[in-house]
Design a protein around this motif. Structure first.
Motif, mmCIF file in Angstrom:
data_model
loop_
_atom_site.group_PDB
_atom_site.id
_atom_site.type_symbol
_atom_site.label_atom_id
_atom_site.label_comp_id
_atom_site.label_asym_id
_atom_site.label_seq_id
_atom_site.Cartn_x
_atom_site.Cartn_y
_atom_site.Cartn_z
ATOM 1 N N GLN A 1 -8.023 2.851 -10.637
ATOM 2 C CA GLN A 1 -8.202 2.011 -9.451
ATOM 3 C C GLN A 1 -9.587 2.243 -8.855
ATOM 4 O OE1 GLN A 1 -5.008 2.494 -6.679
ATOM 5 N NE2 GLN A 1 -5.892 1.131 -5.152
ATOM 6 N N TYR B 1 0.375 13.174 -14.326
ATOM 7 C CA TYR B 1 1.451 13.933 -13.681
ATOM 8 C C TYR B 1 2.646 13.992 -14.627
ATOM 9 C CZ TYR B 1 -1.042 12.647 -9.366
ATOM 10 O OH TYR B 1 -1.987 12.472 -8.407
ATOM 11 N N ASN C 1 0.817 -1.218 0.000
ATOM 12 C CA ASN C 1 0.000 0.000 0.000
ATOM 13 C C ASN C 1 0.839 1.251 0.000
ATOM 14 O OD1 ASN C 1 -2.528 -1.517 1.872
ATOM 15 N ND2 ASN C 1 -2.887 -0.340 0.031
ATOM 16 N N GLY C 2 0.507 2.168 -0.864
ATOM 17 C CA GLY C 2 1.188 3.458 -0.868
ATOM 18 C C GLY C 2 2.589 3.411 -1.437
ATOM 19 N N ALA C 3 2.951 2.315 -2.124
ATOM 20 C CA ALA C 3 4.310 2.174 -2.654
ATOM 21 C C ALA C 3 4.563 3.115 -3.820
ATOM 22 C CB ALA C 3 4.545 0.723 -3.082
ATOM 23 N N GLY C 4 3.502 3.565 -4.473
ATOM 24 C CA GLY C 4 3.673 4.474 -5.608
ATOM 25 C C GLY C 4 3.227 3.882 -6.934
ATOM 26 N N LYS C 5 2.481 2.772 -6.872
ATOM 27 C CA LYS C 5 2.092 2.068 -8.112
ATOM 28 C C LYS C 5 1.168 2.924 -8.975
ATOM 29 C CE LYS C 5 0.295 -1.273 -5.637
ATOM 30 N NZ LYS C 5 0.518 -0.779 -4.257
ATOM 31 N N THR C 6 0.098 3.424 -8.346
ATOM 32 C CA THR C 6 -0.845 4.239 -9.115
ATOM 33 C C THR C 6 -0.178 5.500 -9.645
ATOM 34 O OG1 THR C 6 -2.730 3.392 -7.878
ATOM 35 C CG2 THR C 6 -3.043 5.484 -8.986
ATOM 36 N N THR C 7 0.739 6.034 -8.849
ATOM 37 C CA THR C 7 1.467 7.227 -9.301
ATOM 38 C C THR C 7 2.264 6.924 -10.571
ATOM 39 O OG1 THR C 7 1.589 7.931 -6.998
ATOM 40 C CG2 THR C 7 3.055 9.035 -8.540
HETATM 41 N N1 LIG Z 1 -1.388 14.007 -6.065
HETATM 42 C C1 LIG Z 1 -0.722 13.655 -4.963
HETATM 43 N N2 LIG Z 1 -0.327 14.584 -4.068
HETATM 44 C C2 LIG Z 1 0.353 14.234 -2.957
HETATM 45 N N3 LIG Z 1 0.685 12.968 -2.653
HETATM 46 C C3 LIG Z 1 0.310 11.990 -3.493
HETATM 47 C C4 LIG Z 1 -0.409 12.280 -4.694
HETATM 48 N N4 LIG Z 1 -0.664 11.109 -5.350
HETATM 49 C C5 LIG Z 1 -0.113 10.157 -4.578
HETATM 50 N N5 LIG Z 1 0.469 10.655 -3.478
HETATM 51 C C6 LIG Z 1 1.195 9.899 -2.440
HETATM 52 O O1 LIG Z 1 2.124 9.096 -3.081
HETATM 53 C C7 LIG Z 1 2.245 7.837 -2.428
HETATM 54 C C8 LIG Z 1 2.006 6.733 -3.400
HETATM 55 O O2 LIG Z 1 0.619 6.695 -3.728
HETATM 56 P P1 LIG Z 1 0.018 5.686 -4.780
HETATM 57 O O3 LIG Z 1 -1.434 5.972 -4.882
HETATM 58 O O4 LIG Z 1 0.794 5.746 -6.019
HETATM 59 O O5 LIG Z 1 0.245 4.282 -4.071
HETATM 60 P P2 LIG Z 1 -0.195 2.837 -4.545
HETATM 61 O O6 LIG Z 1 1.021 2.014 -4.606
HETATM 62 O O7 LIG Z 1 -1.021 2.914 -5.742
HETATM 63 O O8 LIG Z 1 -1.057 2.370 -3.292
HETATM 64 P P3 LIG Z 1 -2.360 1.438 -3.199
HETATM 65 O O9 LIG Z 1 -1.902 0.028 -3.181
HETATM 66 O O10 LIG Z 1 -2.968 1.828 -1.902
HETATM 67 O O11 LIG Z 1 -3.212 1.775 -4.357
HETATM 68 C C9 LIG Z 1 1.272 7.875 -1.270
HETATM 69 O O12 LIG Z 1 1.963 8.221 -0.113
HETATM 70 C C10 LIG Z 1 0.293 8.938 -1.677
HETATM 71 O O13 LIG Z 1 -0.264 9.559 -0.539
#
Ligand SMILES: Nc1ncnc2c1ncn2[C@@H]1O[C@H](COP(=O)(O)OP(=O)(O)OP(=O)(O)O)[C@@H](O)[C@H]1O
Ligand SMILES: [Mg+2]
Lengths: 246, 336
Positions: free
Chosen positions: A88, A56, A41-47
């Protein structure tokens, strides 16, 4: 087939204020592959998906698609280049029918309503949603919403499809069904990069996985190899302990 | 011909024929004027709906486009002798250009910010009109308003003694606009506008250049509002900046469309029809309370947004389907 990189990330970094969400990340996806992008969770995958699809702009680094640097393109331009994505948190056009939703995607390559409808119906058959075509999107069950999300993206005829946790929230039977759908899409010639939080599902599908933690790549390779990697085990175990503590 | 046998086709045809036949029964200029105004408001709400409904961008400044069309054709007529028949296109184009120019910098604004920006532009335009008494040698009248020279019966200059031609003119304009909107609704543009309205991020991800789609909608909508403004100018023959470019015009259009059914082809027109009639009736019955009809419109907007967000059109659809089914069943029996 020779390994031709369809997508390549080179040293991609993005910062949100003080938070480095993706940190110096590099990896490639070759044409015809299914690659898994996994991490806690929160690793940055969706980013990573948001960076690839132009939502972005990276603070640093380049993203190549088909040999062309796509950094700076708008999301609609990235889609036009041939990268489809799902969200997601699914984004159906709720007040419209399933068919209407998919036709929106299918209009990318035609101005003709009939052609778009035919294409959409074909895609609906492929993902197994044809029997729901006249239902309003907001009335769909979770599993069908996920299928609709995939169908919309697929209707734009992408070369590369980015799937963000399409298996999450499904029961085991539904997961198996969805895995079959993804395999069918792959067989139809679409290269796939998929995010999965659930390791098992990602392992079943992917020929290769990239593991990230705190925005950094910690491992990459065939699924069986990666699951035995101590760093990966630590990242996932750490999370589990973290979850147990709450 | 077989198609015409279905009530789905012959009912609308009958309805249109009825609209064309109305002046045969209504002779009073007063009622003809009201009928023309009802169609005018139905037309305006339909024009607004292209950007406000289909594209879901809440424009609160359409009065500016109405005024742009009205002033353009009227000044061209008064000072260059250009017939308003031709002025109608020029007025529409000027309004469309304005819609484009307002649309361009506001593309990236979402929701309330877009609405505020349109209010700002329209108010700015109204203030300019109020404070400009001359453009070069042309007298525009400023706050006093502008009178269109009266020629008596001059069909070539869109002036008529009788109200009947005005009624037919706005009826034809209205029907053309409805046909165009129907076409948009079923075309790629319609699908793209709907996608934009429902979820802009999802639309972008499907390859839709949402900025461009918004701009197309804003320009088209302003164009048709401008054409409507030219008609209004010819019917009233007096342009007053506060009435034509101000919030009374801008807001009223929005009220009608929302109560009627934003985003549907016929909803806004229905809102225009029903509310304008209600407005006229209250004006006659409570003639000492000025502006009561606007208060009523506001109240209706509140009620509809809360209880019937899809608008009056929902009632009409139910009624329509019942009627069609009834007629089809009856015909089935006849055939058997
Ligand atoms: N637009 C944004 N502004 C500030 N922080 C962000 C933004 N988008 C993502 N983050 C932060 O970047 C980090 C990675 O978020 P991300 O959504 O990419 O995680 P993830 O791997 O997809 O997690 P999950 O498994 O919960 O979907 C998190 O700490 C999130 O809070
Ligand atoms: Mg995520």
């Amino acid at each position: 087939m020779p390994h031709r990189a369809l997508l390549e990330l080179r040293n991609v970094t993005i910062k949100f204020g003080g938070l480095i969400a993706v940190n110096d990340l590099s990896f490639t996806v070759n044409e015809g592959e299914i690659v898994g992008l996994i991490g806690p969770n929160g690793a940055g995958k969706t980013t990573v998906f948001n960076l690839i699809s132009g939502v972005y702009r990276p603070t640093k680094g380049e993203i190549y698609f088909n040999g062309e640097n796509i950094v700076g393109l708008k999301p609609y331009q990235v889609c036009q280049k041939g990268i489809g994505r799902t969200f997601q948190l699914v984004k159906p056009f709720g007040n419209k029918t399933v068919l209407y939703n998919v036709m929106v995607g299918a209009f990318l390559h035609t101005n003709n309503t009939h052609v778009s409808r035919e294409k959409a119906l074909e895609v609906l058959k492929l993902v197994g949603l044809h029997h729901r075509k006249d239902m309003l999107a907001k009335n769909l069950t979770i599993v069908d919403r996920k299928k609709l999300e995939v169908a919309k993206a697929l209707a734009t005829e992408p070369k590369l499809l980015l799937l963000d946790e399409v298996l999450a929230g499904l029961n085991p039977a539904e997961v198996n069904e969805a895995i079959e759908v993804i395999k069918r899409i792959h067989r139809a010639g679409v290269t796939i990069l998929l995010i999965e939080h659930v390791l098992k599902a990602a392992m079943a599908l992917s020929q290769r996985v990239v593991v990230i933690d705190y925005g950094r790549k910690i491992a990459e390779g065939p699924p069986e190899e990666v699951t035995n990697n101590p760093e990966v085990i630590k990242a996932y175990l750490g999370e589990r302990y973290g979850a147990a503590r709450n | 011909m077989a198609r015409l046998a279905s009530p789905r086709y012959y009912l609308p045809v009958l309805l249109i024929l009825l609209l064309f036949a109305l002046p045969l029964f209504v002779k009073s200029p007063y009622y003809l004027h009201i009928m023309a105004m009802v169609l005018f408001w139905a037309y305006m709400a339909t024009a607004w709906n292209i950007v406000g409904g289909f594209a879901g961008q809440l424009s609160l400044g359409h009065g500016a486009y109405v005024a742009a069309g009205a002033y353009t054709s009227s000044l061209l007529f008064a000072y260059l002798g250009i017939s308003p028949w031709f002025g109608m296109f020029i007025g529409g184009l000027v309004a469309g250009l304005m819609g484009f120019l307002v649309g361009y910098p506001t593309l990236r604004l979402r929701g309330a910010y877009y609405a505020l920006a349109t209010v700002g532009f329209a108010e700015g335009f109204r203030v300019i009109l109020t404070n400009t008494t001359h453009i070069g040698k042309w007298k525009t009248g400023g706050a006093e308003g502008f009178m269109i020279p009266l020629l008596g019966n001059a069909p070539q200059h869109m002036q008529f003694i009788s109200k009947v031609p005005y009624y037919y003119l706005i009826l034809v304009l209205f029907l053309i606009l409805v046909l165009i909107c129907r076409w948009i609704d079923g075309s790629k543009l319609g699908y793209y506008l709907t996608a934009l309205r429902e979820d802009e991020d999802a639309a972008l991800a499907l390859g839709i250049n949402t900025a461009r789609v918004k701009l197309v909608a804003a320009t088209l909508s302003a164009f048709f509002a401008g054409v409507g403004g030219v008609f209004y100018a010819q019917l009233i023959r007096y342009l007053e900046p506060n009435a034509i470019a101000g919030p009374i015009m801008s807001n009223q259009i929005v009220f009608l469309a929302i109560v009627g059914g934003r985003g549907t082809v016929l909803g806004p027109a229905l809102g225009g029809l029903v509310l304008t009639l209600i407005g006229e009736i209250t004006r006659v019955v409570f003639n000492q309370i000025m502006g009561l009809h606007l208060f009523l419109y506001g109240l209706l907007v509140v009620l509809f947004v809360i209880f019937k967000p899809r608008g009056l059109i929902e009632f009409l659809e139910v009624l329509w389907n019942r009627l069609v089914n009834l007629l089809e069943r009856r015909e089935g029996k006849h055939a058997a």
